[in-house]
Design a protein around this motif. Structure first.
Motif, mmCIF file in Angstrom:
data_model
loop_
_atom_site.group_PDB
_atom_site.id
_atom_site.type_symbol
_atom_site.label_atom_id
_atom_site.label_comp_id
_atom_site.label_asym_id
_atom_site.label_seq_id
_atom_site.Cartn_x
_atom_site.Cartn_y
_atom_site.Cartn_z
ATOM 1 N N GLY A 1 42.638 45.794 31.971
ATOM 2 C CA GLY A 1 42.362 44.797 30.945
ATOM 3 C C GLY A 1 42.606 43.413 31.025
ATOM 4 N N LEU A 2 43.716 43.183 31.789
ATOM 5 C CA LEU A 2 43.968 41.738 32.025
ATOM 6 C C LEU A 2 42.806 40.928 32.685
ATOM 7 N N ASP A 3 43.008 39.486 32.684
ATOM 8 C CA ASP A 3 41.960 38.618 33.115
ATOM 9 C C ASP A 3 42.701 37.951 34.475
ATOM 10 N N SER A 4 43.830 38.762 34.700
ATOM 11 C CA SER A 4 44.337 38.324 36.410
ATOM 12 C C SER A 4 44.478 39.561 37.052
ATOM 13 N N VAL A 5 44.554 39.360 38.331
ATOM 14 C CA VAL A 5 44.779 40.428 39.373
ATOM 15 C C VAL A 5 45.992 39.948 40.266
ATOM 16 N N ILE A 6 46.595 40.996 40.775
ATOM 17 C CA ILE A 6 47.719 40.491 41.797
ATOM 18 C C ILE A 6 47.204 41.246 43.184
ATOM 19 N N VAL A 7 46.845 39.971 44.335
ATOM 20 C CA VAL A 7 46.410 40.395 45.492
ATOM 21 C C VAL A 7 47.424 40.486 46.617
ATOM 22 N N ASN B 1 50.555 59.845 37.108
ATOM 23 C CA ASN B 1 51.014 59.876 35.499
ATOM 24 C C ASN B 1 51.183 58.605 35.209
ATOM 25 N N ARG B 2 50.590 57.683 35.674
ATOM 26 C CA ARG B 2 50.970 56.070 35.426
ATOM 27 C C ARG B 2 50.460 55.450 34.011
ATOM 28 N N PRO B 3 51.244 55.061 33.251
ATOM 29 C CA PRO B 3 50.719 54.547 31.722
ATOM 30 C C PRO B 3 49.419 53.608 32.136
ATOM 31 N N ALA C 1 46.101 49.990 45.353
ATOM 32 C CA ALA C 1 47.197 50.905 46.012
ATOM 33 C C ALA C 1 48.725 50.551 45.038
ATOM 34 N N PRO C 2 48.828 51.335 44.275
ATOM 35 C CA PRO C 2 50.213 51.370 43.707
ATOM 36 C C PRO C 2 51.207 52.053 44.710
ATOM 37 N N SER C 3 52.572 52.235 44.519
ATOM 38 C CA SER C 3 53.214 53.010 45.468
ATOM 39 C C SER C 3 52.841 54.398 45.208
ATOM 40 N N SER D 1 58.259 40.215 30.273
ATOM 41 C CA SER D 1 57.158 39.377 29.721
ATOM 42 C C SER D 1 56.196 39.107 30.581
ATOM 43 N N ALA D 2 56.177 39.087 31.904
ATOM 44 C CA ALA D 2 55.297 39.012 33.102
ATOM 45 C C ALA D 2 54.491 40.131 33.564
ATOM 46 N N THR D 3 55.104 41.227 33.877
ATOM 47 C CA THR D 3 54.260 42.251 34.482
ATOM 48 C C THR D 3 54.636 43.557 33.671
ATOM 49 N N PRO D 4 53.458 44.061 33.162
ATOM 50 C CA PRO D 4 53.474 45.189 32.146
ATOM 51 C C PRO D 4 54.173 46.497 32.667
ATOM 52 N N GLY D 5 54.322 46.580 33.930
ATOM 53 C CA GLY D 5 54.837 47.516 34.687
ATOM 54 C C GLY D 5 56.463 47.701 34.498
ATOM 55 N N SER D 6 56.914 46.591 34.349
ATOM 56 C CA SER D 6 58.483 46.431 34.420
ATOM 57 C C SER D 6 59.128 47.160 33.002
ATOM 58 N N ASP E 1 48.408 51.158 30.822
ATOM 59 C CA ASP E 1 48.346 49.406 30.551
ATOM 60 C C ASP E 1 48.970 49.054 31.798
ATOM 61 N N ASN E 2 49.219 49.656 32.668
ATOM 62 C CA ASN E 2 50.220 48.925 33.946
ATOM 63 C C ASN E 2 48.894 48.810 35.110
ATOM 64 N N PRO E 3 48.660 47.450 35.174
ATOM 65 C CA PRO E 3 47.843 47.276 36.185
ATOM 66 C C PRO E 3 47.903 47.418 37.686
ATOM 67 N N LEU E 4 46.935 47.644 38.554
ATOM 68 C CA LEU E 4 47.344 47.724 39.953
ATOM 69 C C LEU E 4 47.119 46.785 40.865
ATOM 70 N N LEU F 1 57.782 37.136 39.443
ATOM 71 C CA LEU F 1 57.535 38.166 38.774
ATOM 72 C C LEU F 1 58.358 39.488 39.199
ATOM 73 N N ARG F 2 58.308 39.758 40.337
ATOM 74 C CA ARG F 2 59.166 40.818 41.029
ATOM 75 C C ARG F 2 59.847 40.325 42.254
ATOM 76 N N PRO F 3 61.144 40.330 42.378
ATOM 77 C CA PRO F 3 61.895 39.851 43.815
ATOM 78 C C PRO F 3 61.281 41.051 44.760
ATOM 79 N N THR G 1 57.245 40.968 47.006
ATOM 80 C CA THR G 1 57.641 40.039 46.389
ATOM 81 C C THR G 1 56.391 39.840 45.569
ATOM 82 N N ILE G 2 56.387 39.809 44.303
ATOM 83 C CA ILE G 2 55.372 39.296 43.325
ATOM 84 C C ILE G 2 55.487 37.781 42.883
ATOM 85 N N ILE G 3 54.404 37.077 43.207
ATOM 86 C CA ILE G 3 54.350 35.602 42.689
ATOM 87 C C ILE G 3 53.387 35.040 41.913
#
Ligand code: AMP
Ligand code: MG
Length: 329
Positions: free
Chosen positions: A106-112, A48-50, A133-135, A214-219, A52-55, A187-189, A174-176
């Motif tokens: 829809g973003l032009d970046s991805v977190i790896v 049930n994840r919004p 894989a989100p939590s 401002s940086a991570t849609p999920g927050s 606009d919140n990328p993975l 972006l996330r400690p 940690t997201i950098i």
């Protein structure tokens, strides 16, 4: 009966665009083929994840990341080489026409991320495709750190759960963002602290923990919360404890509470361990929430674990950040 499955079955299911829960060293992940719109959409539905919140996308190693067309600057390579495989994620520019676009909302970046958990690594290798894989929890709740926690929350909604025991770190990576090699943004400690990054990168590189909203849609969404309402424990200062509450306290707070004139031994206590060992608290915090929810408590009075109590090394600051989001006052 929990639908626990083997690594082989998990691999088969993932190849068939199904969704399975897998242990990682941070928390359990809800994994699917990151190149399949069908599979990725299932993750959003189950959690049930919004939309606009990328993975976060998980890879076997730096070689695979490069094979997928990503271009890394020297600092990004340095960070990956030092801390990966492990609990660190990097925001990278999405390559042109990348099939991973379906996982980015829809973003032009991805977190790896390159996980270190052996089971997860085996599965990425066998599927031979990046895994989103989100939590593995319903959005808004704490992340699962045991297979039983996944089962209790998501049950048969997932096609299978691989049981890998307790997670090593117990909180999310940690997201950098190191796109600018002289100004690194956290972006996330997480379990890799500012101190470890400073030691690697030296004094010429600035490190800034940014306001994540401002940086991570999920927050912008509610996070990490148990079903019980969480209040801050204010010790002996005439605490009015509501019925059906439990105190979730550090060893130090337990000692002070027991010595205070307001101490009431009919009120249940659960121990978090020493305040001087935040990595150990991080490892068990979500499991404690789970156990308390299972027992049906309505309120938790939680030790005050604010960010200024912890050093920049390890999980302390990340723990404080997570807990600031679960408090109801
Ligand atoms: P989780 O939901 O635990 O998987 O955490 C992933 C976090 O990373 C969420 O807060 C996402 O909003 C954030 N995230 C994922 N991809 C991106 C991206 N490309 N840019 C910024 N934040 C992202
Ligand atoms: Mg999550």
């Amino acid at each position: 009966m929990p639908n626990f499955i083997t690594i082989e079955t998990a691999t088969e299911l993932l190849k068939n665009k199904k969704v399975v829960a897998i242990p990682t060293e941070t928390v359990y992940g809800l994994a699917a083929d990151a190149t399949s719109k069908l599979a990725v959409n299932k993750i959003y539905k189950i959690k049930n994840r919004p939309s606009d919140n990328p993975l976060i996308c998980h890879f076997y190693g730096l070689k695979q990341i490069i094979e997928w067309g990503f271009v890394l600057n020297e600092v990004e390579k340095k960070i990956i080489k030092k801390f990966s495989p492990g609990p660190i994620s990097l925001k990278l520019q999405l390559p042109q026409k990348s099939k991973l676009k379906v996982a980015t909302a829809g973003l032009d970046s991805v977190i790896v991320r390159i996980p270190s958990n052996k089971i997860f690594r085996e599965i990425i290798k066998a599927t031979n495709v990046p895994l989103a894989a989100p939590s593995a929890n319903t959005s808004g709740r704490y992340s699962p750190t045991t297979a039983k926690m996944v089962w209790q929350d998501l049950g048969k909604k997932v096609d299978g759960i691989v049981n890998g025991g307790k997670c090593k770190f117990g909180i999310e990576s940690t997201i950098i963002d190191a796109e600018n090699p002289t100004l690194i943004k956290i972006l996330r400690p997480g379990p890799i602290g500012v101190q470890e990054l400073k030691e690697l990168l030296g004094a010429n590189v600035k490190i800034k923990t940014v306001k994540p909203i401002s940086a991570t849609p999920g927050s912008k969404y509610k996070h990490y919360a148990p079903k019980a309402i969480v209040h801050t424990f204010i010790g002996s200062k005439n605490l009015k404890i509501k019925p059906n509450s439990i105190l979730l306290l550090t060893t130090q707070d337990i000692k002070n509470w027991k010595a205070s004139k307001y101490y009431d031994k009919s009120i249940k206590i659960n121990s978090l361990g020493s305040i001087y060992e935040p990595d150990k608290i991080s490892k068990k915090i979500y499991r404690k929430f789970f156990e308390i929810d299972q027992k049906g408590f309505d309120f938790i009075y939680l030790s005050k674990l604010s960010t200024n109590l912890f050093s920049e090394k390890g999980s302390g600051k990340a723990l404080a950040e997570r807990l600031s989001k679960v408090l109801s006052q």
